[in-house]
Design a protein around this motif. Sequence first.
Motif: not given
Length: 173
Positions: A31-38, A83-91, A127-137
């Motif tokens: 949280a400190e290194l990447l500026g993360l919140d809940f 840990f990944f911050n999707r907003k800043t793309q930092k990890s 590794f790269t940031l995993p894609e967002k969760a998908r919803i499958f049929e």
Amino acid sequence: MKQELWEKCTAFHGHACGGLTIGYQAAVYAAELLGLDFSADEEVVCVTENDACGVDAIQVILGCSVGKGNLLFRLRGKQAFSFFNRKTQKSVRLVLKPMPEMPREDRMGYLQSKEPSELFEVKEVLFTLPEKARIFESYACECCGEMTAENAMRLENGKRLCLDCFVPYQRFF
């Protein structure tokens, strides 16, 4: 250690232990290194390399969960967390440093007495940031009839089968 946050973690986990402390310290440091919140949704992603006690603290502090799709397991048996911050793309990848020899009952006190920066090596994520969760049929397995997400089905002899009913072809090695 922030007492109120620690108490939330122990209540969720069920008891206080060294493993929970590792996850607590990792989450606070990330949280400190990447500026993360809940994470209300998938803004924060954690890929853990273990399925031990510390993962519970990461859920409580950063809001990562299997159900939301932002807590992923890459089991390697290591006290390591990416840990990944999707907003800043930092990890960042945090790896627990070796601890000095001590009786098991002294480990939690040791872990709680240190700053997170003293406990973890900060490394690049592997590794790269995993894609967002998908919803499958979902479809009924044509063998057992149980509804199964399409990404967990296999086609065998023209039938959609769940992984429990599917017989893998094992000639490749």
